[in-house]
Design an enzyme around this catalytic site. Structure first.
Site, PDB file in Angstrom:
ATOM      1  N   ALA A   1      26.757 -29.376  50.809  1.00  0.00           N
ATOM      2  CA  ALA A   1      27.815 -28.409  51.227  1.00  0.00           C
ATOM      3  C   ALA A   1      28.785 -30.417  51.699  1.00  0.00           C
ATOM      4  O   ALA A   1      28.499 -30.799  53.017  1.00  0.00           O
ATOM      5  CB  ALA A   1      27.517 -27.647  52.152  1.00  0.00           C
ATOM      6  N   MET A   2      29.778 -30.219  51.253  1.00  0.00           N
ATOM      7  CA  MET A   2      30.076 -32.000  51.493  1.00  0.00           C
ATOM      8  C   MET A   2      31.949 -31.221  52.286  1.00  0.00           C
ATOM      9  O   MET A   2      33.031 -30.874  50.750  1.00  0.00           O
ATOM     10  CB  MET A   2      30.438 -32.682  49.610  1.00  0.00           C
ATOM     11  CG  MET A   2      28.991 -33.225  49.098  1.00  0.00           C
ATOM     12  SD  MET A   2      29.366 -34.090  47.724  1.00  0.00           S
ATOM     13  CE  MET A   2      29.680 -35.175  48.813  1.00  0.00           C
TER      14      MET A   2
ATOM     15  N   GLY B   1      34.272 -35.000  55.134  1.00  0.00           N
ATOM     16  CA  GLY B   1      34.390 -35.522  56.018  1.00  0.00           C
ATOM     17  C   GLY B   1      32.970 -36.816  55.671  1.00  0.00           C
ATOM     18  O   GLY B   1      31.852 -36.575  54.834  1.00  0.00           O
ATOM     19  N   VAL B   2      32.755 -37.726  57.208  1.00  0.00           N
ATOM     20  CA  VAL B   2      31.528 -38.518  56.520  1.00  0.00           C
ATOM     21  C   VAL B   2      30.316 -38.194  57.028  1.00  0.00           C
ATOM     22  O   VAL B   2      29.332 -38.441  56.354  1.00  0.00           O
ATOM     23  CB  VAL B   2      31.751 -39.784  57.867  1.00  0.00           C
ATOM     24  CG1 VAL B   2      32.149 -39.229  59.424  1.00  0.00           C
ATOM     25  CG2 VAL B   2      31.206 -41.026  57.394  1.00  0.00           C
TER      26      VAL B   2
ATOM     27  N   CYS C   1      31.428 -19.041  61.466  1.00  0.00           N
ATOM     28  CA  CYS C   1      31.146 -19.958  59.717  1.00  0.00           C
ATOM     29  C   CYS C   1      30.181 -19.975  59.388  1.00  0.00           C
ATOM     30  O   CYS C   1      29.817 -19.561  57.808  1.00  0.00           O
ATOM     31  CB  CYS C   1      32.121 -20.643  59.542  1.00  0.00           C
ATOM     32  SG  CYS C   1      32.283 -21.772  57.685  1.00  0.00           S
TER      33      CYS C   1
ATOM     34  N   CYS D   1      39.084 -24.944  62.786  1.00  0.00           N
ATOM     35  CA  CYS D   1      39.600 -25.579  61.380  1.00  0.00           C
ATOM     36  C   CYS D   1      40.821 -24.830  60.644  1.00  0.00           C
ATOM     37  O   CYS D   1      41.518 -25.318  60.046  1.00  0.00           O
ATOM     38  CB  CYS D   1      38.640 -25.653  60.338  1.00  0.00           C
ATOM     39  SG  CYS D   1      37.791 -23.984  59.927  1.00  0.00           S
TER      40      CYS D   1
END
Length: 367
Positions: free
Chosen positions: A6-7, A10-11, A101, A193
């Site tokens: 899951a991308m 963010g870093v 979430c 978010c």
């Protein structure tokens, strides 16, 4: 092993994916589109799920040389996270949407799709560790996210990977830079978010509307002010109460009670916030096994802070599994809707997550 990474853009998730690749796994990157109307750009460190975030995730996947997809979970996110968040506040609770979430989107809807497509594990950029299948705090205590992962059951954890939980955040940024990832210095996301403005009260007000009520003094019952809805208050809140006159003793007032049925918000001294025990429902025991008696533990009731030694006892509420948590020392500012996460009381094993539940009621400290 086939791993779905899951991308978020963010870093942390980028380095997590990179480590999964480096470990020899067959990795595919996926970005979750969680907004029905995503903005083009993030607002600094606020919010997420913008088109900018999706582009950042795609660029990171290109650097890693892995396939990349964007999956639309916006409707599911609205129903299971945003709508639940709004309803919880309308009921006078203080929810943490990150738990919802993780529980319902990332490690339920996403993980189920990943499993259906033949993936063996889901890798994320959370700061937590899995040691012999047990969920533990991250090495970086300031970034630890085991609290918001404690809603995962034993089966969900068995298919999870947290590749960066053993490394402090500054080293993660350094590693990202060495790997040529453009997100190395991208600001962390803060706040909720799906409320990029950071104005939770306005967000809730637009969806709940005006539900007038009174702010009353806990000791005298005197009406001190009017308000437009209990969704504008949380237990322990000190500012924004709408009360003009100070307390008779000059001490600050805090929100000590919220009654959504009558619309009454009670305010009083800080000592009224002390809680000696609580009841939690929607209980998950991380090992998959319910203890057969009281458990010595440390309980955490907020993502950052709110720690106290306690004894947790499995009970039933309305015929359903629950737990009673008796605190060794009073804990201040505990609200319904928050998660109570249990950690081991063993000093040498204190980073081990034992379980969690959703706080349904509290008992004030007699002292």
């Amino acid at each position: 092993m086939r791993v779905l990474a899951a991308m978020s853009g963010g870093v942390d998730s980028a380095v997590a994916a990179a480590r999964a690749v480096e470990s020899g796994h067959d990795v595919v990157g996926v970005h979750l589109a969680l907004s029905t109307a995503p903005g083009a750009l993030r607002t600094g460190s606020r919010g997420c799920c913008s088109r900018e975030d999706a582009d950042d995730a795609r660029r990171a996947a290109d650097v890693l040389g892995i396939p990349f997809y964007v999956w639309d979970f916006a409707d599911r996110f609205k129903e299971d996270v945003i709508d639940e968040f709004v309803a919880s506040y309308a009921a006078g609770e203080t929810p943490n949407p990150c738990l919802s979430c993780n529980e319902k989107i990332k490690f339920s809807a996403l993980a189920e799709r990943a499993q259906a497509l033949g993936f063996d594990a889901l890798a994320t950029g959370h700061y937590a560790r899995l040691v012999n299948g047990e969920l533990r705090r991250a090495v970086d205590e300031d970034k630890d996210q085991s609290y918001v992962l404690a809603v995962l059951d034993h089966e969900q954890l068995s298919r999870a990977m947290f590749p960066i939980g053993d490394t402090p955040k500054p080293q993660i940024r350094e590693e990202a830079e060495r790997r040529g990832l453009a997100v190395a210095n991208k600001p962390d996301s803060h706040d909720i978010c799906f409320i990029p403005s950071g104005d939770t009260r306005a967000f809730l007000g637009a969806r709940i509307g005006v539900r007038p009520g009174a702010v009353v003094d806990s000791s005298t019952g005197e009406k001190l002010a009017d308000h437009e809805g209990v969704h504008g208050f949380t237990i322990g809140q000190r500012k924004g109460l709408g009360v003009e006159a100070p307390a008779s003793d000059g001490a600050p007032r805090y929100v000590t009670g919220i009654d959504p049925a009558s619309g009454t918000v009670t305010v009083g001294p800080a000592t009224d916030l002390d809680v000696s025990s609580m009841t939690a429902t929607k209980v998950i025991w991380t090992s998959g096994v319910t203890p057969d008696g009281p458990v010595e533990c440390t309980v955490q009731v907020r993502a950052h802070g709110g720690l106290a030694p306690a004894v947790a006892t499995p009970v039933e509420v309305d015929g359903r599994p629950a737990m009673r948590i008796d605190l060794r020392h009073p804990l201040r500012g505990v609200a319904r809707g928050q998660a109570a996460v249990l950690y081991s009381a063993d000093e040498t094993n204190g980073d081990l997550v034992l379980g969690c539940g959703r706080i349904a009621g509290t008992v004030e400290s007699a002292g």
